[in-house]
Design an enzyme around this catalytic site. Structure first.
Site, PDB file in Angstrom:
ATOM      1  N   CYS A  87     -35.978  -0.145  50.914  1.00 15.30           N
ATOM      2  CA  CYS A  87     -36.148  -0.552  49.509  1.00 15.30           C
ATOM      3  C   CYS A  87     -37.703  -0.214  49.089  1.00 15.30           C
ATOM      4  O   CYS A  87     -38.341   0.627  49.507  1.00 15.30           O
ATOM      5  CB  CYS A  87     -35.545  -1.344  48.833  1.00 15.30           C
ATOM      6  SG  CYS A  87     -35.596  -1.611  47.329  1.00 15.30           S
ATOM      7  N   HIS A 197     -30.046  -0.031  50.035  1.00 11.83           N
ATOM      8  CA  HIS A 197     -30.170  -1.055  50.876  1.00 11.83           C
ATOM      9  C   HIS A 197     -28.922  -1.019  51.968  1.00 11.83           C
ATOM     10  O   HIS A 197     -27.739  -1.290  51.455  1.00 11.83           O
ATOM     11  CB  HIS A 197     -29.667  -2.361  50.192  1.00 11.83           C
ATOM     12  CG  HIS A 197     -30.911  -2.847  49.360  1.00 11.83           C
ATOM     13  ND1 HIS A 197     -31.740  -3.891  50.015  1.00 11.83           N
ATOM     14  CD2 HIS A 197     -31.536  -2.410  48.281  1.00 11.83           C
ATOM     15  CE1 HIS A 197     -32.770  -4.156  49.004  1.00 11.83           C
ATOM     16  NE2 HIS A 197     -32.742  -3.285  48.080  1.00 11.83           N
ATOM     17  N   GLU A 199     -27.758  -2.977  54.293  1.00 11.87           N
ATOM     18  CA  GLU A 199     -27.210  -3.954  54.435  1.00 11.87           C
ATOM     19  C   GLU A 199     -26.168  -4.437  53.521  1.00 11.87           C
ATOM     20  O   GLU A 199     -25.408  -5.374  53.770  1.00 11.87           O
ATOM     21  CB  GLU A 199     -28.202  -5.272  54.936  1.00 11.87           C
ATOM     22  CG  GLU A 199     -28.876  -5.802  53.532  1.00 11.87           C
ATOM     23  CD  GLU A 199     -29.944  -4.812  52.835  1.00 11.87           C
ATOM     24  OE1 GLU A 199     -30.189  -4.046  53.313  1.00 11.87           O
ATOM     25  OE2 GLU A 199     -30.811  -5.356  52.015  1.00 11.87           O
ATOM     26  N   ASP A 243     -13.687 -16.526  39.172  1.00 13.30           N
ATOM     27  CA  ASP A 243     -14.211 -17.666  38.342  1.00 13.30           C
ATOM     28  C   ASP A 243     -13.783 -18.782  39.356  1.00 13.30           C
ATOM     29  O   ASP A 243     -12.638 -18.954  39.768  1.00 13.30           O
ATOM     30  CB  ASP A 243     -13.588 -17.920  37.236  1.00 13.30           C
ATOM     31  CG  ASP A 243     -13.869 -16.893  36.042  1.00 13.30           C
ATOM     32  OD1 ASP A 243     -14.876 -16.241  36.351  1.00 13.30           O
ATOM     33  OD2 ASP A 243     -13.367 -17.069  34.970  1.00 13.30           O
ATOM     34  N   ASP A 403     -20.919 -14.160  26.837  1.00 14.65           N
ATOM     35  CA  ASP A 403     -19.695 -14.864  26.331  1.00 14.65           C
ATOM     36  C   ASP A 403     -19.502 -14.841  25.163  1.00 14.65           C
ATOM     37  O   ASP A 403     -19.403 -15.782  24.266  1.00 14.65           O
ATOM     38  CB  ASP A 403     -19.404 -16.136  27.022  1.00 14.65           C
ATOM     39  CG  ASP A 403     -19.705 -16.336  28.350  1.00 14.65           C
ATOM     40  OD1 ASP A 403     -19.131 -15.624  29.099  1.00 14.65           O
ATOM     41  OD2 ASP A 403     -20.360 -17.194  29.006  1.00 14.65           O
TER      42      ASP A 403
HETATM   43  O1  1PR Z   1     -23.549 -20.907  31.437  1.00 14.22           O
HETATM   44  O2  1PR Z   1     -24.977 -20.100  33.024  1.00 14.22           O
HETATM   45  O3  1PR Z   1     -23.873 -22.001  33.615  1.00 14.22           O
HETATM   46  O4  1PR Z   1     -22.943 -19.784  33.332  1.00 14.22           O
HETATM   47  C1  1PR Z   1     -21.420 -19.969  33.218  1.00 14.22           C
HETATM   48  C2  1PR Z   1     -20.834 -18.849  33.804  1.00 14.22           C
HETATM   49  O5  1PR Z   1     -19.391 -19.083  33.819  1.00 14.22           O
HETATM   50  C3  1PR Z   1     -20.745 -17.774  32.680  1.00 14.22           C
HETATM   51  O6  1PR Z   1     -21.223 -16.611  33.264  1.00 14.22           O
HETATM   52  C4  1PR Z   1     -19.422 -17.838  31.934  1.00 14.22           C
HETATM   53  O7  1PR Z   1     -18.889 -16.525  31.459  1.00 14.22           O
HETATM   54  C5  1PR Z   1     -18.371 -18.234  33.081  1.00 14.22           C
HETATM   55  N1  1PR Z   1     -17.416 -19.234  32.497  1.00 14.22           N
HETATM   56  C6  1PR Z   1     -17.396 -20.460  31.996  1.00 14.22           C
HETATM   57  N2  1PR Z   1     -16.395 -20.826  31.532  1.00 14.22           N
HETATM   58  C7  1PR Z   1     -15.430 -19.933  31.798  1.00 14.22           C
HETATM   59  C8  1PR Z   1     -14.041 -20.003  31.684  1.00 14.22           C
HETATM   60  O8  1PR Z   1     -13.411 -19.114  31.952  1.00 14.22           O
HETATM   61  N3  1PR Z   1     -13.705 -21.320  31.124  1.00 14.22           N
HETATM   62  N4  1PR Z   1     -15.816 -17.755  32.834  1.00 14.22           N
HETATM   63  C9  1PR Z   1     -16.180 -19.092  32.653  1.00 14.22           C
HETATM   64  C10 1PR Z   1     -15.640 -16.647  32.284  1.00 14.22           C
HETATM   65  C11 1PR Z   1     -15.437 -14.712  33.412  1.00 14.22           C
HETATM   66  C12 1PR Z   1     -15.152 -13.447  32.890  1.00 14.22           C
HETATM   67  C13 1PR Z   1     -13.648 -12.970  33.467  1.00 14.22           C
HETATM   68  C14 1PR Z   1     -13.558 -11.582  32.990  1.00 14.22           C
HETATM   69  C15 1PR Z   1     -12.846 -10.846  33.329  1.00 14.22           C
HETATM   70  N5  1PR Z   1     -15.020 -15.830  33.068  1.00 14.22           N
HETATM   71  O9  1PR Z   1     -16.031 -12.482  33.615  1.00 14.22           O
HETATM   72  O10 1PR Z   1     -13.808 -12.868  34.888  1.00 14.22           O
HETATM   73  O11 1PR Z   1     -13.222 -12.078  31.498  1.00 14.22           O
HETATM   74  O12 1PR Z   1     -11.172 -11.437  33.198  1.00 14.22           O
HETATM   75  P1  1PR Z   1     -10.154 -10.475  33.251  1.00 14.22           P
HETATM   76  O13 1PR Z   1     -10.135  -9.237  33.785  1.00 14.22           O
HETATM   77  O14 1PR Z   1      -8.700 -11.441  34.022  1.00 14.22           O
HETATM   78  O15 1PR Z   1      -9.800 -10.355  31.691  1.00 14.22           O
HETATM   79  P2  1PR Z   1     -23.986 -20.822  32.659  1.00 14.22           P
END
Ligand code: 1PR
Length: 554
Positions: A87, A197, A199, A243, A403
């Site tokens: 890189c 990259h 790796e 998550d 979000d």
């Molecule tokens: O605010 O910097 O502490 O970050 C918290 C992080 O956690 C943020 O990125 C926020 O999006 C995520 N988060 C917080 N609460 C939730 C929850 O679900 N209660 N998750 C959450 C959000 C992530 C999505 C999910 C997609 C795809 N979920 O990216 O993976 O919607 O899902 P699907 O394919 O099943 O529809 P901070």
């Protein structure tokens, strides 16, 4: 009993590489022992050296110069012993870069780097691309382990244009981004360097590293003209997202919400939904061909000392077995440790990088920082989490996770926010909506729309947007195409579409109907309704270029 066969060694120069853990894991996985180059004199005893660089060309060269490495490095290279740059480690071998006019590189290879054109494509260039012989040529013998059909993981904004080195006597492998051809790898004699990259490039990348470490040159036959029918250019990235949070028993589990609600319905016990163990699932998605794995830590570890964050251990273990980029989000902000010590967002991010993360994802803190940015009349503060982390590790290491939630209005005049006309009307037939930013996992709505947020974080130095949508999350009804296209029109940095994927055709739809740079799925993979491999095979059938998973043959 001491082994009679000591492991072969490689010296690693980490002076200007922030997140080196992945490379260390990859080298150790290949059976080599790492010795560190801590001072220029260490180069005198080194048999082979790898120089991985990240971030800014000027910062890299200034750091090397200040630590007295410039001449000893040139001397090592001139000695004929094997040397590999990765890189910015490749970039440093060239004469100069438009990123830092006036700062000379090592000048081992003639030519200069320029920034990618961003007229019609996202910059940085992030994702899986090729390293094939230039048109009508075969791989030169200065290159190690490359294959024309393999894809490698790149992340950079500056590159050496092919014409700058073509005909210079150096062997070159080429990547193509839009209509720009650039140096993906370069080599001659004892010197070899990759812009990508290795790796982080799965089996294809490990093969390149192994070839360098063992002194095996690429087979020119692998790049013979008749063999190279490889489709070049950036592939469609498919990302698996996990998550992660502690369940009521205190175990760390992968969970998945419906519109961010991760608890089972009361009739089913109301527990946190448990869909598996983080490291095991990440490995499964890597094996299936996920181009990246993202962990979002959605638990608040209120009483946990920062150094013991359970996610650090998850990352450490994952990065030992998963050789594609890892992103970690959740809790990246200035914090106060349990003993009252203040810990900056940069320090939190550093702990994650040292544990194997390649990027951090910032959610709530980005919204707060953007609000302040507008309050100050769009003036940068200089020390927000985004600015300090991207300043230290490069913008490619900073993702902002958004979000948003739809807010319907009858007419654009009803709100000062940026609206779009939507084909999916509101509950009262409203034809317009705006996307409201939220913090704390959707719990708190803010008076800011997504366009404002993404423009602000791009200005602060974010490298990528992870674009969720609360209305779509967990619905299996497909991505919010209107939201994605609106964000793509607003900014230049790459966008990852997220929320709503329920089957492979949703991925096809988002790649064909929007200009998104990547697409992410969660629930459909965790529930085993479809594998990542099935999604990629489906996309390939539809003539959308994807990275194929390669057999482990090392
Ligand atoms: O605010 O910097 O502490 O970050 C918290 C992080 O956690 C943020 O990125 C926020 O999006 C995520 N988060 C917080 N609460 C939730 C929850 O679900 N209660 N998750 C959450 C959000 C992530 C999505 C999910 C997609 C795809 N979920 O990216 O993976 O919607 O899902 P699907 O394919 O099943 O529809 P901070």
């Amino acid at each position: 009993m001491a082994s009679s066969n000591p492991k072969p060694t490689v010296h690693l120069l980490d002076t200007v590489a922030g997140n080196i853990r992945s490379l260390v894991n990859a080298i150790e996985h290949l059976g080599f022992e790492i010795h560190w180059v801590r001072s220029p004199s260490d180069l005198l005893t080194a048999e082979r050296v790898i120089f991985p660089g990240v971030g800014h060309f000027g910062h890299c060269m200034q750091t090397l110069t200040a630590a007295g490495f410039t001449e000893p490095l040139k001397a090592f290279i001139a000695s004929g012993k094997p040397f590999m740059g990765i890189c910015v480690g490749l970039q440093a071998l060239f004469a100069s870069s438009a990123e830092s006019p006036g700062t000379p590189g090592l000048g081992v290879i003639p030519g200069s780097l320029k920034r990618f054109e961003s007229k019609d494509k996202a910059v940085p260039h992030i994702g899986w691309n090729s390293a094939t012989p230039a048109a009508g040529e075969v791989y030169g013998e200065g290159l190690c382990g490359l294959r024309p059909h393999s894809k490698y993981y790149y992340v950079h904004s500056y590159a050496v244009p092919l014409e700058a080195v073509h005909g210079s006597g150096w062997d070159v492998a080429v990547g193509r981004y839009g209509d720009e051809e650039f140096v993906g790898a370069v080599g001659r004699g004892n010197v070899f360097a990759t812009q990508f990259h290795p790796e982080k490039s799965g089996v294809a990348g490990l093969r390149v590293l192994k070839a360098f470490l063992e002194g095996v040159k690429v087979s020119p036959l692998a790049g013979a003209v008749e063999e190279v029918k490889a489709v070049t250019g950036l592939t469609r990235r498919v990302i698996a997202c996990l998550d992660v949070r502690a369940n009521d028993q205190g175990d760390l589990v992968v969970t998945k919400g419906d519109q961010y609600d991760v608890r089972e319905k009361a009739a089913a016990g109301g527990d946190v939904r448990n869909l598996g163990k983080p490291v095991e699932l990440a490995k499964r998605y890597y094996d299936e061909g996920a181009d990246e794995v993202t962990f979002l830590n959605i638990t608040s570890f209120r009483d946990c000392p920062l150094a013991d964050l359970p996610m650090l251990e998850v990352l450490r273990r994952t990065s030992e077995v998963v050789f594609v980029p890892l992103t970690i989000g959740g809790g990246i902000r200035d914090a106060v440790d349990t003993d009252g010590t203040k810990v900056s967002a940069l320090q939190v991010a550093t702990m994650y990088f040292q544990s194997g993360a390649d990027k951090v994802s910032i959610g709530s803190d980005a919204v707060i920082a953007a609000e302040e940015y507008y309050k100050r009349g769009k003036e940068l503060r200089g020390d927000t989490a985004i600015e300090s982390i991207s300043g230290a590790y490069g913008c490619q290491a900073v993702v902002v996770s958004v979000d948003p939630r739809r807010v319907y209005v009858a007419s654009p005049e009803d709100t000062p926010r940026n609206t779009i006309k939507t084909a999916k009307k509101g509950p009262n037939g409203e034809e317009y909506c705006w996307y409201q930013c939220t913090i704390k996992g959707g719990r708190e709505g803010r008076d800011m729309d997504v366009q404002q947020l993404v423009l602000a974080v791009e200005a602060m130095g974010a490298g990528e947007i992870l674009l969720n949508c609360i209305d779509k999350d967990g619905t299996n009804s497909g991505f919010d195409l209107e939201l994605i296209e609106m964000v793509k029109r607003t900014i230049k940095i790459p966008v990852i579409a997220s929320s709503g994927a329920g089957n492979p055709s949703h991925f096809q739809e988002v790649f064909e109907k929007t200009t998104t740079d990547a697409a992410l799925g969660a629930g459909m993979f965790h529930r085993r309704e479809y594998t990542v491999k099935q999604v990629k095979e489906f996309l390939a059938e539809k003539n959308l270029v994807v990275r194929e998973v390669e057999e482990y043959d090392l």
